[in-house]
Write a protein that holds these residues in place. Structure first.
Motif, PDB file in Angstrom:
ATOM      1  N   ALA A  36       0.826  -1.205   0.000  1.00  5.55           N
ATOM      2  CA  ALA A  36       0.000   0.000   0.000  1.00  5.55           C
ATOM      3  C   ALA A  36       0.863   1.259   0.000  1.00  5.55           C
ATOM      4  O   ALA A  36       1.937   1.294   0.604  1.00  5.55           O
ATOM      5  N   LEU A  37       0.363   2.285  -0.699  1.00  2.00           N
ATOM      6  CA  LEU A  37       1.006   3.591  -0.720  1.00  2.00           C
ATOM      7  C   LEU A  37      -0.031   4.639  -0.328  1.00  2.00           C
ATOM      8  O   LEU A  37      -1.228   4.455  -0.547  1.00  2.00           O
ATOM      9  N   THR A  38       0.424   5.740   0.250  1.00  8.94           N
ATOM     10  CA  THR A  38      -0.477   6.839   0.576  1.00  8.94           C
ATOM     11  C   THR A  38       0.038   8.112  -0.077  1.00  8.94           C
ATOM     12  O   THR A  38       1.244   8.280  -0.278  1.00  8.94           O
ATOM     13  N   LEU A  39      -0.895   8.997  -0.422  1.00  9.45           N
ATOM     14  CA  LEU A  39      -0.492  10.272  -1.000  1.00  9.45           C
ATOM     15  C   LEU A  39       0.374  11.060  -0.019  1.00  9.45           C
ATOM     16  O   LEU A  39       1.348  11.703  -0.423  1.00  9.45           O
ATOM     17  N   ARG A  40       0.033  10.987   1.239  1.00  4.97           N
ATOM     18  CA  ARG A  40       0.826  11.688   2.251  1.00  4.97           C
ATOM     19  C   ARG A  40       2.253  11.136   2.299  1.00  4.97           C
ATOM     20  O   ARG A  40       3.229  11.893   2.372  1.00  4.97           O
ATOM     21  N   GLY A  41       2.363   9.811   2.253  1.00  6.13           N
ATOM     22  CA  GLY A  41       3.686   9.196   2.291  1.00  6.13           C
ATOM     23  C   GLY A  41       4.507   9.526   1.053  1.00  6.13           C
ATOM     24  O   GLY A  41       5.713   9.784   1.137  1.00  6.13           O
ATOM     25  N   MET A  50       0.296  17.473  -1.833  1.00  7.28           N
ATOM     26  CA  MET A  50      -0.615  16.386  -2.211  1.00  7.28           C
ATOM     27  C   MET A  50      -0.971  16.426  -3.699  1.00  7.28           C
ATOM     28  O   MET A  50      -1.190  15.386  -4.321  1.00  7.28           O
ATOM     29  N   ARG A  54      -0.814  13.252  -6.049  1.00  6.98           N
ATOM     30  CA  ARG A  54      -2.067  12.699  -6.567  1.00  6.98           C
ATOM     31  C   ARG A  54      -2.006  12.537  -8.093  1.00  6.98           C
ATOM     32  O   ARG A  54      -2.458  11.534  -8.638  1.00  6.98           O
ATOM     33  N   LEU A  68      -5.979   1.155  -7.786  1.00 14.50           N
ATOM     34  CA  LEU A  68      -6.821   1.997  -6.931  1.00 14.50           C
ATOM     35  C   LEU A  68      -8.115   1.253  -6.638  1.00 14.50           C
ATOM     36  O   LEU A  68      -8.895   0.960  -7.546  1.00 14.50           O
ATOM     37  N   ARG A  73      -7.966   2.992  -1.685  1.00 19.19           N
ATOM     38  CA  ARG A  73      -6.648   2.487  -1.306  1.00 19.19           C
ATOM     39  C   ARG A  73      -5.780   2.319  -2.547  1.00 19.19           C
ATOM     40  O   ARG A  73      -6.208   1.728  -3.537  1.00 19.19           O
ATOM     41  N   VAL A  74      -4.561   2.807  -2.469  1.00 19.69           N
ATOM     42  CA  VAL A  74      -3.609   2.702  -3.577  1.00 19.69           C
ATOM     43  C   VAL A  74      -2.544   1.666  -3.218  1.00 19.69           C
ATOM     44  O   VAL A  74      -1.998   1.688  -2.108  1.00 19.69           O
ATOM     45  N   SER A  75      -2.280   0.753  -4.149  1.00 21.75           N
ATOM     46  CA  SER A  75      -1.272  -0.272  -3.895  1.00 21.75           C
ATOM     47  C   SER A  75      -0.657  -0.730  -5.212  1.00 21.75           C
ATOM     48  O   SER A  75      -1.195  -0.471  -6.293  1.00 21.75           O
TER      49      SER A  75
END
Length: 216
Positions: A36-41, A50, A54, A68, A73-75
């Motif tokens: 998993a990846l996050t926009l914040r990360g 962001m 994004r 997506l 959730r993005v992975s």
């Protein structure tokens, strides 16, 4: 008078930088399948807001490099057997054709360059460096295929590599390699001999044999 860049120009530059860096990481297997990846990360990793994070993710989702979910959730993709088979088939179609088109331009300097890259593949294996191995293995293929002078076809092949990047990381662990792929030696021998059928066979085998070990 110096013209100041517009805000959207700097945002575009930031998103392009993040896109290319993250794309390279995925293609080289630095991120495992299903991670998993996050926009914040992502923003924190590349020191951007962001918005460019994004936009980079949006482009990578469109290329199949990221998944997506309906929940947002993005992975990286965890590929099914059917998807692995499909991508292996695409490699089997595209890469022998690229190699065949490159063959008439495979002069001695190119073969020397490929041998040097293959030595770097060996070094990556000796260091148990999965990312280094994947990076140099792809460089071996890209260096040959650039001689085909078929940019659209090469772009398609690179998109397949991108979708397979995390899976290639898993494959490296499964193979437990101690030396470069045997088919690289066959590719080099076929190039030296000007053997197009042998080159097509060696490239097809190299592109598909390992991937199909992951099915099951």
């Amino acid at each position: 008078m110096m013209i100041q860049p517009r805000p959207q120009d700097s945002t575009t530059a930031a998103h392009e930088r993040v896109y290319r860096a993250l794309r390279t990481r995925i293609m080289h297997g630095e991120i495992g399948p299903g991670e998993a990846l996050t926009l914040r990360g992502i923003g924190k990793s590349y020191d951007v807001s962001m918005t460019p994070a994004r936009e980079a993710v949006r482009r990578l989702v469109a290329e199949g490099a990221l998944f997506l979910s309906s929940s947002g959730r993005v992975s990286t993709p965890a590929l099914s057997n059917e998807r692995i088979e499909e991508l292996a088939t695409l490699r089997a179609l595209l890469e022998p054709e690229l190699a065949s088109r490159a063959l008439p331009r495979a002069h001695f300097a190119l073969i020397e360059r490929l041998e040097a890259i293959n030595h770097s593949v060996s070094q990556g294996i000796a260091r148990h460096d999965a990312t280094g191995y994947i990076r140099m293995n792809l460089e071996f293929h890209r260096t040959l295929y650039l001689r085909a002078q078929a940019p659209a076809m090469l772009a398609m092949a690179e998109t397949v590599w991108l979708q397979l990047g995390p899976t290639m990381r898993a494959l490296y662990g499964r193979l437990n390699r101690t030396e470069p792929p045997y088919n690289h030696k066959l590719i080099l021998a076929a190039l030296k001999a000007g053997d197009e059928p042998g080159l097509r066979l060696a490239v097809r085998s190299d592109a598909t044999q390992g991937l199909r070990m992951l099915k099951g």
